[in-house]
Design an enzyme around this catalytic site. Structure first.
Site, PDB file in Angstrom:
ATOM      1  N   GLY A  59       0.977  -1.099  -0.043  1.00  0.00           N
ATOM      2  CA  GLY A  59       0.263  -0.152  -0.041  1.00  0.00           C
ATOM      3  C   GLY A  59       0.834   1.420   0.056  1.00  0.00           C
ATOM      4  O   GLY A  59       0.003   2.460   0.222  1.00  0.00           O
ATOM      5  N   PRO A  88       5.105  -4.922  -0.291  1.00  0.00           N
ATOM      6  CA  PRO A  88       4.842  -3.800  -1.841  1.00  0.00           C
ATOM      7  C   PRO A  88       4.728  -4.207  -2.690  1.00  0.00           C
ATOM      8  O   PRO A  88       5.712  -5.313  -3.396  1.00  0.00           O
ATOM      9  CB  PRO A  88       6.039  -3.383  -1.105  1.00  0.00           C
ATOM     10  CG  PRO A  88       7.055  -4.313  -1.098  1.00  0.00           C
ATOM     11  CD  PRO A  88       5.988  -5.358  -0.054  1.00  0.00           C
ATOM     12  N   GLY A  89       3.628  -3.641  -3.482  1.00  0.00           N
ATOM     13  CA  GLY A  89       4.123  -3.758  -5.041  1.00  0.00           C
ATOM     14  C   GLY A  89       4.546  -2.708  -5.574  1.00  0.00           C
ATOM     15  O   GLY A  89       5.470  -1.740  -6.196  1.00  0.00           O
ATOM     16  N   ARG A  90       3.828  -1.414  -5.501  1.00  0.00           N
ATOM     17  CA  ARG A  90       3.646  -0.198  -6.406  1.00  0.00           C
ATOM     18  C   ARG A  90       4.857   0.699  -6.230  1.00  0.00           C
ATOM     19  O   ARG A  90       5.884   1.442  -6.629  1.00  0.00           O
ATOM     20  CB  ARG A  90       2.439   0.356  -6.376  1.00  0.00           C
ATOM     21  CG  ARG A  90       2.554   2.041  -6.557  1.00  0.00           C
ATOM     22  CD  ARG A  90       1.145   2.843  -6.486  1.00  0.00           C
ATOM     23  NE  ARG A  90      -0.262   2.298  -5.980  1.00  0.00           N
ATOM     24  CZ  ARG A  90      -0.847   1.733  -6.937  1.00  0.00           C
ATOM     25  NH1 ARG A  90      -1.236   2.688  -8.040  1.00  0.00           N
ATOM     26  NH2 ARG A  90      -2.024   1.520  -6.604  1.00  0.00           N
ATOM     27  N   CYS A  92     -12.367   2.574 -29.212  1.00  0.00           N
ATOM     28  CA  CYS A  92     -13.543   3.227 -29.302  1.00  0.00           C
ATOM     29  C   CYS A  92     -14.459   3.165 -27.912  1.00  0.00           C
ATOM     30  O   CYS A  92     -15.314   2.701 -27.784  1.00  0.00           O
ATOM     31  CB  CYS A  92     -14.916   2.559 -30.303  1.00  0.00           C
ATOM     32  SG  CYS A  92     -13.668   2.418 -31.840  1.00  0.00           S
TER      33      CYS A  92
HETATM   34  N1  LLP Z   1      -1.101  -6.823  -0.659  1.00  0.00           N
HETATM   35  C1  LLP Z   1      -2.621  -7.251  -1.076  1.00  0.00           C
HETATM   36  C2  LLP Z   1      -2.884  -8.286  -0.750  1.00  0.00           C
HETATM   37  C3  LLP Z   1      -3.172  -6.622  -1.858  1.00  0.00           C
HETATM   38  O1  LLP Z   1      -3.991  -6.804  -2.022  1.00  0.00           O
HETATM   39  C4  LLP Z   1      -1.927  -5.696  -2.954  1.00  0.00           C
HETATM   40  C5  LLP Z   1      -3.100  -5.015  -4.067  1.00  0.00           C
HETATM   41  C6  LLP Z   1      -0.928  -4.969  -2.311  1.00  0.00           C
HETATM   42  C7  LLP Z   1      -0.478  -6.214  -1.132  1.00  0.00           C
HETATM   43  C8  LLP Z   1       0.030  -4.894  -3.218  1.00  0.00           C
HETATM   44  O2  LLP Z   1       0.014  -3.602  -3.442  1.00  0.00           O
HETATM   45  P1  LLP Z   1       0.209  -2.289  -3.033  1.00  0.00           P
HETATM   46  O3  LLP Z   1       1.780  -1.801  -2.699  1.00  0.00           O
HETATM   47  O4  LLP Z   1       0.941  -1.985  -5.073  1.00  0.00           O
HETATM   48  O5  LLP Z   1      -0.257  -0.895  -3.286  1.00  0.00           O
HETATM   49  N2  LLP Z   1      -4.859  -1.993  -9.785  1.00  0.00           N
HETATM   50  C9  LLP Z   1      -4.143  -1.006  -8.907  1.00  0.00           C
HETATM   51  C10 LLP Z   1      -4.170  -0.895  -7.589  1.00  0.00           C
HETATM   52  C11 LLP Z   1      -4.506  -2.404  -6.565  1.00  0.00           C
HETATM   53  C12 LLP Z   1      -4.278  -2.817  -5.888  1.00  0.00           C
HETATM   54  C13 LLP Z   1      -4.456  -4.648  -5.753  1.00  0.00           C
HETATM   55  N3  LLP Z   1      -3.998  -4.754  -4.544  1.00  0.00           N
HETATM   56  C14 LLP Z   1      -4.249   0.456  -9.152  1.00  0.00           C
HETATM   57  O6  LLP Z   1      -3.569   0.966 -10.746  1.00  0.00           O
HETATM   58  O7  LLP Z   1      -3.807   1.193  -8.809  1.00  0.00           O
END
Ligand code: LLP
Length: 432
Positions: free
Chosen positions: A238, A289-291, A359
């Protein structure tokens, strides 16, 4: 940090000129910086060094094998949400023993695969799921490591589609009933209760909601440690990134003129506020972390096809569409748009809508945005597209998926070829 900057009049990723990549590989094109990904992983890892911790990169953010391989070599674990992601991680050299498996709808096939591969833990999101994992583990004659995901009912102050920690969201088990859920899970014959997990949402731009959630859940963690001997607490992902004015300062011209730059949530601040709360728990801390890891490490390049002057607007029609990068259409997501040829300090700007060829009226990247003047044939970069960019791309309008490039210093590696028409229709058949 990130590694996109103007050099000799053109936008570079590390030591590579993006215009030359666009010319050589075509557009739309995703380009990632290896140095940025590694820097982000290492910074978070060192900020957490006081804790026994494991970073489980959220594979969904960018699951290209080369990206996963980079992180696997750094020792990362992986947060996965499907059997497909588990197979990707393994193919990329990742360790299934460092994988946590999240998601509300795991199937029998996925649970069996995860048990056979020996994942670190299932993060279960309902009691029905725990019961099913117990059943499948019993059939295979193994014990399944399980953590329950708690929904702490905390407001993450983010877009409603990516907010997950409120009671009205489908995720996790209610804070009020989770102790009983643990008691029932612990009594199951084929399940080992290994941890507790939470994730309150994505793109959080301040540490407040993280603190609130950890403080709320800490007594529960202590109870679970004492009663069931759990070994980890996962605080989810997050961590938000900067989407506006994200090019490194120090660039000349119109970038520096912006005054309302977003304030980033720095990793140093995140760690400084959270580590003191987490350390006394005496458990292994998992992060997902992902983003943060890949968002600012990637751009999507696109070329201006046409300019169309309407009665009220000027449209720049580009060759990338919402099928290539859906974030603006789906979450009103903002991506800065930078021309690959550096605009002069006193260069002209124009107020435009940047739109794709799909479209749909929702097929836009910017509306009423002032950007440096561009001509047909010029290339633009949509910044901060490394997370939830390519992975959410689709074949809508029978558009082929873009290629992906990983830059390492002066080198540019094609890490995914552009899809061909034959790839696009593979598996389709006309009956008869
Ligand atoms: N852990 C869980 C259980 C999650 O559901 C998620 C993301 C993460 C970790 C990683 O979150 P991050 O660190 O990336 O914020 N497609 C959307 C974001 C969807 C996130 C879904 N879950 C966007 O483009 O903003």
């Amino acid at each position: 940090m990130h590694s996109f900057h103007y050099q000799d009049g053109s936008l570079h990723c590390e030591g590579v000129d993006l215009q030359s990549l666009a010319d050589q590989h075509g557009t739309p094109l995703y380009v990632y910086s290896q140095a940025t990904i590694l820097d982000h992983f290492r910074r978070l890892d060192s900020a957490m060094s006081e804790l026994d911790h494991l970073i489980c990169y959220a594979t969904k953010a960018n699951s290209n094998l080369a990206v996963l391989n980079l992180l696997a070599k750094e020792g990362a674990g992986f947060d996965i949400v499907s059997g497909g992601e588990l197979q990707r991680v393994e193919r990329a050299g990742g360790d299934p023993g460092k994988c946590t498996f999240a998601g509300v709808g795991k199937t029998r096939a996925e649970i069996e695969l995860a048990l056979r591969k020996g994942i670190y833990c299932f993060n279960a999101e309902s009691e029905a799921e725990v019961a099913f994992i117990d059943q499948v583990a019993g059939e295979l004659g193994v014990k399944a490591p399980v953590a329950l995901r708690v929904n702490p009912n905390v407001d993450a102050h983010t877009h409603k589609y990516i907010s997950t920690g409120k009671s009205e969201n489908k995720f996790g088990i209610d804070f009020e009933t989770i102790r009983e859920a643990y008691a029932r899970a612990a009594a199951l014959p084929n399940v080992t209760v290994r941890g507790l997990q939470m994730h309150i949402g994505s793109q959080l731009t301040s540490s407040g909601p993280f603190i609130e959630a950890v403080e709320k859940v800490a007594p529960l963690v202590a109870h679970l440690k004492e009663t069931y001997g759990i070994e980890f607490f996962s605080i989810g992902g997050g961590i938000g990134i900067v989407y506006q004015d994200s090019l490194a300062s120090g660039n000349t011209g119109w970038w520096d003129a912006k005054e309302d730059a977003e304030k980033p949530l720095t990793i140093e601040e995140y760690a400084a506020r959270l580590v003191p709360l987490l350390k006394p728990l005496g458990l292994r801390i998992l992060l997902e972390p992902g983003r943060y890891m890949v968002g600012n490490a990637g751009v999507m390049l696109t070329r201006v096809l046409y300019e169309k002057k309407g009665s009220v607007k000027t449209f720049k029609i580009v060759d990338a569409g919402m099928n290539d990068l859906i974030r603006p259409a789906l979450y009103q997501g903002h991506h800065d748009i930078a021309p690959l040829r550096e605009p002069g300090a006193d260069g002209a700007t124009e107020m435009v809508d940047v739109v794709g060829p799909v479209c749909e009226s929702g097929d836009f990247f910017a509306q009423n945005r002032e950007i440096p003047a561009t001509a047909e044939g010029d290339c633009l970069a949509l910044l901060s597209s490394g997370a939830y960019g390519f992975v959410m791309a689709s074949n809508y309008n029978s558009r082929a998926l873009p290629a992906e490039i990983l830059v390492d210093g002066e080198k540019a590696h094609v890490i995914r070829k552009r899809q061909t028409f034959e790839d696009l229709i593979a598996g389709e058949e006309i009956p008869g």
